[in-house]
Enzyme design. Structure first.
Site, mmCIF file in Angstrom:
data_model
loop_
_atom_site.group_PDB
_atom_site.id
_atom_site.type_symbol
_atom_site.label_atom_id
_atom_site.label_comp_id
_atom_site.label_asym_id
_atom_site.label_seq_id
_atom_site.Cartn_x
_atom_site.Cartn_y
_atom_site.Cartn_z
ATOM 1 N N ALA A 175 47.701 30.251 47.724
ATOM 2 C CA ALA A 175 46.889 29.897 46.546
ATOM 3 C C ALA A 175 47.088 30.916 45.434
ATOM 4 C CB ALA A 175 45.410 29.806 46.926
ATOM 5 N N ASP A 176 46.927 30.447 44.208
ATOM 6 C CA ASP A 176 46.996 31.338 43.051
ATOM 7 C C ASP A 176 46.040 30.816 41.983
ATOM 8 O OD1 ASP A 176 48.704 33.677 41.869
ATOM 9 O OD2 ASP A 176 48.496 32.218 40.248
ATOM 10 N N THR A 177 45.336 31.736 41.329
ATOM 11 C CA THR A 177 44.343 31.378 40.312
ATOM 12 C C THR A 177 44.639 32.092 39.005
ATOM 13 O OG1 THR A 177 42.642 31.104 42.033
ATOM 14 C CG2 THR A 177 41.879 31.344 39.762
ATOM 15 N N GLY A 181 46.072 26.791 41.982
ATOM 16 C CA GLY A 181 47.070 25.979 42.665
ATOM 17 C C GLY A 181 47.045 26.294 44.145
#
Length: 219
Positions: free
Chosen positions: A86-88, A123
Site C-alpha cells: 500500500a502507498d498513500t 493505492g
C-alpha cells in the site's frame, strides 16, 4: 471469519498494522526495502505504481527463496500467501505533498492546506502466491490493485496554530504534514469518503475485495 491464505503486510506502517488487526485479520509483516521509482504524475497512478512495487518486492522474495518452514505456514496443496502492498499520498491542486523536510516546510504545507479541500489517495496491490510441487517453488496465481480517494476539508487556521501543532513533532513524518488519527485531527473540519483511507489503508474496500475472491470467508 476464516482466512484461506496467509497474509503478509509489505509495510512497516504501524497505522496499517493497527487497521488490519482491528479487522480481525492474522498477518505477518515483511517490510519492503525496494527503491521507490515514480514514473507517473497523477496521484491515483502514483499510489498504484508504488503499491505494486512494494508488493512485488516482497512477493518476489518468496518466489526466489521458498521459506524452509513453508509447510508450517500453509497447506501446500490448497493454501497460499497473499501479500498486501500500500502507498498513500496527499494531493493539493493535483500536486503531491510528501513528508516535510523540516519545520519550515511543514508550516508551508499546512498553511497551503488551511481552509481548503485536498485529496488523500491510497493505492493497494495484492499478489497471491501458491506452491507448485512440479517446480518446487512459489508461483503467482492472482494479482489485483485498486485505489481509493478521500476528500479532506481543513478548518481555516493561522500560523500560530500551525506552529503549535508542528511543535508536537507529529507532522514531521506525515505526508502533507498532518496525521488525522492524531493531534492533527483538530485541523480537519470534515471528510468525504473513507476515514481509514486517510489513515493509510482503505480497509472496507480491501475486505470487500478479499471476500469477493474468497480469501476471507464470513462464516
Amino acid at each position: 471469519m476464516r482466512q484461506n491464505v496467509v497474509m503478509i503486510l509489505a509495510s512497516g506502517s504501524p497505522r496499517r498494522r493497527d487497521l488490519l488487526e482491528q479487522a480481525g485479520l492474522e498477518f505477518e509483516v515483511i517490510v519492503s526495502d525496494v527503491e521507490e521509482i515514480v514514473t507517473k504524475t497523477n496521484p491515483d497512478e502514483v499510489v498504484l505504481e508504488l503499491s505494486e512495487q512494494k508488493c512485488a518486492a516482497v512477493a518476489n522474495g518468496f518466489m526466489q527463496n521458498v521459506p524452509s518452514n513453508l509447510g508450517n505456514l500453509i497447506d501446500l496443496e490448497t493454501g497460499g500467501i497473499l501479500v498486501i502492498g500500500a502507498d498513500t499520498v496527499v494531493s493539493l491542486d493535483n500536486k503531491i505533498l510528501g513528508k516535510p523536510e523540516d519545520a519550515k516546510d511543514a508550516l508551508k504545507m499546512l498553511m497551503n492546506l488551511s481552509g481548503r479541500v485536498h485529496e488523500v489517495y491510497t493505492g493497494v496491490t495484492c499478489k497471491v502466491l501458491k506452491y507448485n510441487s512440479f517446480t518446487e517453488g512459489m508461483l503467482e496465481t492472482d494479482s489485483f490493485s485498486f485505489f481509493v480517494e478521500t476528500k479532506v476539508n481543513m478548518y481555516p487556521f493561522d500560523e500560530y496554530e500551525a506552529l503549535d501543532y508542528i511543535a508536537t513533532g507529529e507532522p514531521m513524518d506525515k505526508a502533507g504534514a498532518y496525521g488525522i488519527q492524531g493531534i492533527g485531527e483538530r485541523l480537519v473540519e470534515s471528510i468525504n469518503g473513507d476515514y481509514n483511507n486517510v489513515v493509510g489503508l482503505p480497509l472496507s474496500r480491501l475486505m470487500k475485495e478479499l471476500a469477493e475472491r474468497e480469501y476471507i470467508v464470513y462464516a
